[in-house]
Scaffold this active site. Structure first.
Site, short mmCIF file in Angstrom:
data_model
loop_
_atom_site.label_atom_id
_atom_site.label_comp_id
_atom_site.label_asym_id
_atom_site.label_seq_id
_atom_site.Cartn_x
_atom_site.Cartn_y
_atom_site.Cartn_z
N LYS A 282 -77.04 54.71 12.49
CA LYS A 282 -75.73 54.94 11.89
C LYS A 282 -74.75 53.50 12.00
O LYS A 282 -74.67 53.15 13.03
CB LYS A 282 -75.11 56.13 12.64
CG LYS A 282 -73.84 56.51 12.37
CD LYS A 282 -73.60 57.98 12.81
CE LYS A 282 -72.48 57.54 13.92
NZ LYS A 282 -71.75 58.79 14.40
N LYS B 153 -66.25 62.22 17.69
CA LYS B 153 -66.05 63.31 18.69
C LYS B 153 -66.47 62.82 19.97
O LYS B 153 -67.20 61.92 20.03
CB LYS B 153 -66.93 64.50 18.33
CG LYS B 153 -68.03 64.38 17.99
CD LYS B 153 -68.72 65.58 17.21
CE LYS B 153 -70.29 65.62 17.12
NZ LYS B 153 -70.51 65.50 15.54
N GLU C 47 -67.06 73.44 14.51
CA GLU C 47 -67.58 74.52 15.31
C GLU C 47 -68.91 74.00 16.06
O GLU C 47 -69.28 75.01 16.86
CB GLU C 47 -67.83 75.60 14.18
CG GLU C 47 -68.56 75.45 12.96
CD GLU C 47 -70.03 74.75 13.13
OE1 GLU C 47 -70.81 75.40 13.80
OE2 GLU C 47 -70.56 73.87 12.58
N SER C 48 -69.57 72.76 15.72
CA SER C 48 -70.85 72.41 15.99
C SER C 48 -70.63 71.66 17.24
O SER C 48 -71.21 70.56 17.71
CB SER C 48 -71.39 71.45 15.18
OG SER C 48 -70.52 70.53 14.53
N THR D 297 -75.42 63.67 6.99
CA THR D 297 -74.18 64.10 7.40
C THR D 297 -73.75 62.96 8.46
O THR D 297 -72.80 62.73 8.62
CB THR D 297 -74.27 65.30 8.33
OG1 THR D 297 -74.84 66.51 7.37
CG2 THR D 297 -72.82 65.79 8.70
N ASP E 294 -76.39 61.83 22.16
CA ASP E 294 -75.50 60.61 22.24
C ASP E 294 -74.09 60.89 22.73
O ASP E 294 -73.16 59.99 22.51
CB ASP E 294 -75.56 60.08 20.80
CG ASP E 294 -75.08 61.15 20.01
OD1 ASP E 294 -74.86 62.40 20.32
OD2 ASP E 294 -74.15 60.63 19.00
N HIS F 253 -78.28 65.18 18.68
CA HIS F 253 -78.72 66.32 19.45
C HIS F 253 -80.23 66.70 19.34
O HIS F 253 -80.82 67.67 19.78
CB HIS F 253 -78.11 67.59 19.33
CG HIS F 253 -77.77 67.97 17.91
ND1 HIS F 253 -77.08 67.17 16.97
CD2 HIS F 253 -78.55 68.84 16.98
CE1 HIS F 253 -76.96 67.52 15.69
NE2 HIS F 253 -78.01 68.62 15.67
N ASP G 8 -71.44 62.72 21.96
CA ASP G 8 -70.43 63.36 21.38
C ASP G 8 -70.05 64.87 21.41
O ASP G 8 -69.03 65.07 20.92
CB ASP G 8 -70.30 62.48 20.05
CG ASP G 8 -71.44 62.86 19.05
OD1 ASP G 8 -72.30 63.73 19.59
OD2 ASP G 8 -71.61 62.36 18.11
C1 G1P Z 1 -74.22 69.00 12.09
C2 G1P Z 1 -72.97 69.71 12.21
C3 G1P Z 1 -71.67 69.14 11.84
C4 G1P Z 1 -71.67 67.64 12.68
C5 G1P Z 1 -73.25 66.96 12.49
C6 G1P Z 1 -73.54 65.71 13.29
O1 G1P Z 1 -74.32 68.78 10.72
O2 G1P Z 1 -73.09 71.05 11.46
O3 G1P Z 1 -70.75 69.75 12.32
O4 G1P Z 1 -70.85 66.83 12.15
O5 G1P Z 1 -74.23 67.85 12.83
O6 G1P Z 1 -73.22 65.93 14.67
P1 G1P Z 1 -75.18 69.58 9.66
O7 G1P Z 1 -76.65 69.50 10.26
O8 G1P Z 1 -74.78 70.88 9.72
O9 G1P Z 1 -75.04 68.66 8.23
ZN ZN Z 2 -74.24 63.86 18.83
#
Ligand code: G1P
Ligand code: ZN
Length: 544
Positions: free
Chosen positions: A126, A377, A365-366, A18, A280, A114, A282
């Site tokens: 990244k 973000k 939502e995260s 992601t 980080d 995180h 965001d």
């Molecule tokens: C998670 C969050 C997603 C966010 C990503 C990066 O990804 O759900 O919204 O963009 O972290 O911070 P996921 O682990 O669900 O693929």
């Molecule tokens: Zn982050």
């Protein structure tokens, strides 16, 4: 200085998820592992010779070593200049800001966001493109393809660069510029928000805020912006020194991991406003006194109040939210007469909409919110946006949120995460749902009837690219929804995410605990997906 060509072999697990490539630190420390991925990034790019790259990270364990490797590889590959944050530090939003401000070719961000850090924790890398945003899928696919046929990489044999001293030095023909990690970002924030009004609020003698940087990257930024530029008292920022292992904590700003802040804001004599950000920088969590603002509501409220904030006073072109995010922002967009776009999970899907000026605000939502000011973000941006609204409206966080619900109705919302599930079990759960989808339509579960069920597919309105299988959605005739998807950022086993949402127009019913309001849906989710049986877990690991 000599350029060394080092023979190597592909690693078969270098597919970005992601948000970039995330693995255990020990994986990145394997011989050639990081180097292979960096070379794959460079090999997938065109026209970067002589150009500028931005490099920085969230300060987690292995950050400095990785930066030295990247600098020497960038020099060997022919970049003209690298701008690197002092001490190796740059938050994700600051990196995006710097790429845009100085029109650089791109940037590399070292972070696992995180996820916990330290020698046994996670690391990540990244690539961001010239608009300042995460590389889109066609770029990450190309990086992965390069990684699969790689047989050597190039690195300069040179001593390490001093990352602590501001200014320029040279690595062979390449200039390394160590830059202040805060200044450009702080200036951008001053251009968007009414710092005078916020300063008045923070120094009026009765309003109090607490910012928890969770020992992660925003420590440097938050001290500078809130305490120095905005005059808040010295103890406003807690856990404000970035540490390589985040003090052993989990730098994720939610009710579970930011517990110190939660205890302060829900305790006696609580401050008026609380916020936290992630590894980080965001992500953000917003709290009022004894009050939690869900990220989806936060996006909706920022949109509804945007006209109060200088940087957004001329109006929004549109809003974008990730599919699992609640539909609260859609209601604000409808009222404002603008579009609300629904994208797959991950910030990279907002880039095209922002570049084409189809959306001004975006959110997930995260705990992710942001705008067209950068292409990531932005945690502290969201905190400043809230402070600007509080300064203008002179109401409490709770009052502002409750008034919002009265106007638009309340979207009860919760996400249940089942972490570290065996991958085969998690895949079975999703596969079972996919097979059940065709037979679900019209089916009755108690008083709820299924209206539709699908696997979310997104066609980018700008470049027409299609992203399939982005989450199984089950929608009910009363507007409530359950969404299931697997995390694309975890590094250990699989994480099953279940997103639950229902809509309540009646203000008399706006004071329920979301877990109670969503109780029926939670039971239906288990009945349909057999979560407890398949994961072997009694309850979710994290509820947000
Ligand atoms: C998670 C969050 C997603 C966010 C990503 C990066 O990804 O759900 O919204 O963009 O972290 O911070 P996921 O682990 O669900 O693929
Ligand atoms: Zn982050």
């Amino acid at each position: 200085m000599a350029i060394k060509t080092v023979p190597t072999q592909p690693f078969n697990d270098q597919k970005p998820g992601t948000s970039g490539l995330r693995k255990k630190v020990t994986v990145f420390q394997k011989p050639h592992y990081l180097e292979n991925f960096v070379q794959s990034i460079f090999d997938s790019l065109q026209g970067y010779k002589g150009q500028t790259l931005v490099v920085g990270g969230d300060g987690r364990y292995y950050n400095r070593q990785a930066i030295q490797i990247i600098l020497k590889m960038a020099a060997a590959s022919g970049f003209g200049r690298v701008m690197v944050g002092q001490f190796g530090i740059l938050s994700t939003p600051a990196t995006s800001c710097i790429i845009r401000k100085y029109n650089t070719f791109g940037g590399i961000i070292l972070s696992a966001s995180h996820n916990p850090g330290g020698p046994d924790g996670d690391f990540g890398i990244k690539y961001n493109i010239s608009n300042g945003g995460p590389a889109p899928e066609k770029v990450t696919d190309a990086i992965y393809a390069s990684s699969q046929s790689l047989n050597s990489y190039k690195i300069l044999e040179a001593p390490d660069v001093d990352l602590d001293k501001l200014g320029e030095s040279k690595l062979d023909n390449m200039v390394v510029e160590v830059i202040d990690c805060v200044a450009d970002y702080a200036e951008l924030m001053e251009s968007l928000f009414d710092f005078n009004s916020i300063r008045k609020l923070l120094t009026n003698g009765h309003f109090r805020m607490c910012m928890d940087s969770l020992h992660a990257v925003t420590g440097s930024y938050a001290h500078n912006i809130f305490e120095e530029r905005l005059g808040a008292p010295k103890n406003t920022v807690i856990n404000g020194t970035p540490l390589e292992d985040f003090g052993g904590g989990h730098p994720d700003p939610n009710l579970v991991y930011a517990h110190q802040l939660v205890e302060i804001l829900f305790g006696e004599n609580a401050p008026d406003f609380g916020a936290a950000s992630d590894g980080d920088g965001d992500r953000n969590m917003i709290l009022g006194r004894h009050f939690f603002v869900t990220p989806s509501d936060s996006l909706a409220i920022l949109a509804a109040n945007a006209k109060l904030v200088p940087g957004y006073s001329s109006g929004l072109t549109g809003i974008a939210r990730s599919m699992p995010t609640s539909q609260a922002p859609d209601r604000v967009a409808a009222q404002l007469g603008i579009e609300c776009y629904e994208t797959p999970t991950g910030w990279k899907f907002f880039g095209n909409l922002l570049d084409a000026d189809k959306a001004t605000l975006c959110g997930e939502e995260s705990f992710g919110t942001g705008s067209n000011h950068i292409r990531e973000k932005d945690g502290l941006w969201a905190v400043l946006f809230w402070l600007n609204i509080l300064a203008v409206r002179q109401q409490s966080v709770e009052e502002i949120v409750k008034e919002h619900w009265q106007t638009y109705g309340r979207n009860y919302y919760s996400r249940h995460d089942y972490e570290e599930v065996a991958s085969d079990r998690a895949n079975t759960l999703i596969e079972n749902l996919r097979s059940a989808m065709p037979s679900l339509k019209g089916k009755q579960f108690g008083s709820s009837q299924v209206e539709y069920s699908d696997d979310f597919s997104y066609t980018d309105p700008i470049d027409g690219s299609i992203s399939q299988k982005q989450g199984v959605r089950i929608g009910f005739t009363d507007g409530s929804r359950i969404v299931f998807r697997l995390s694309g950022t975890g590094t250990q086993g699989a994480t099953v995410r279940i997103y639950l949402e229902s809509y309540e127009p009646d203000p008399a019913k706006h004071n329920l605990d979301p877990q109670d309001a969503l109780g029926n849906l939670i039971a239906i989710a288990d009945e349909i997906a057999q979560i407890h049986t398949l994961t072997g877990m009694e309850k979710p690991t994290v509820i947000t």
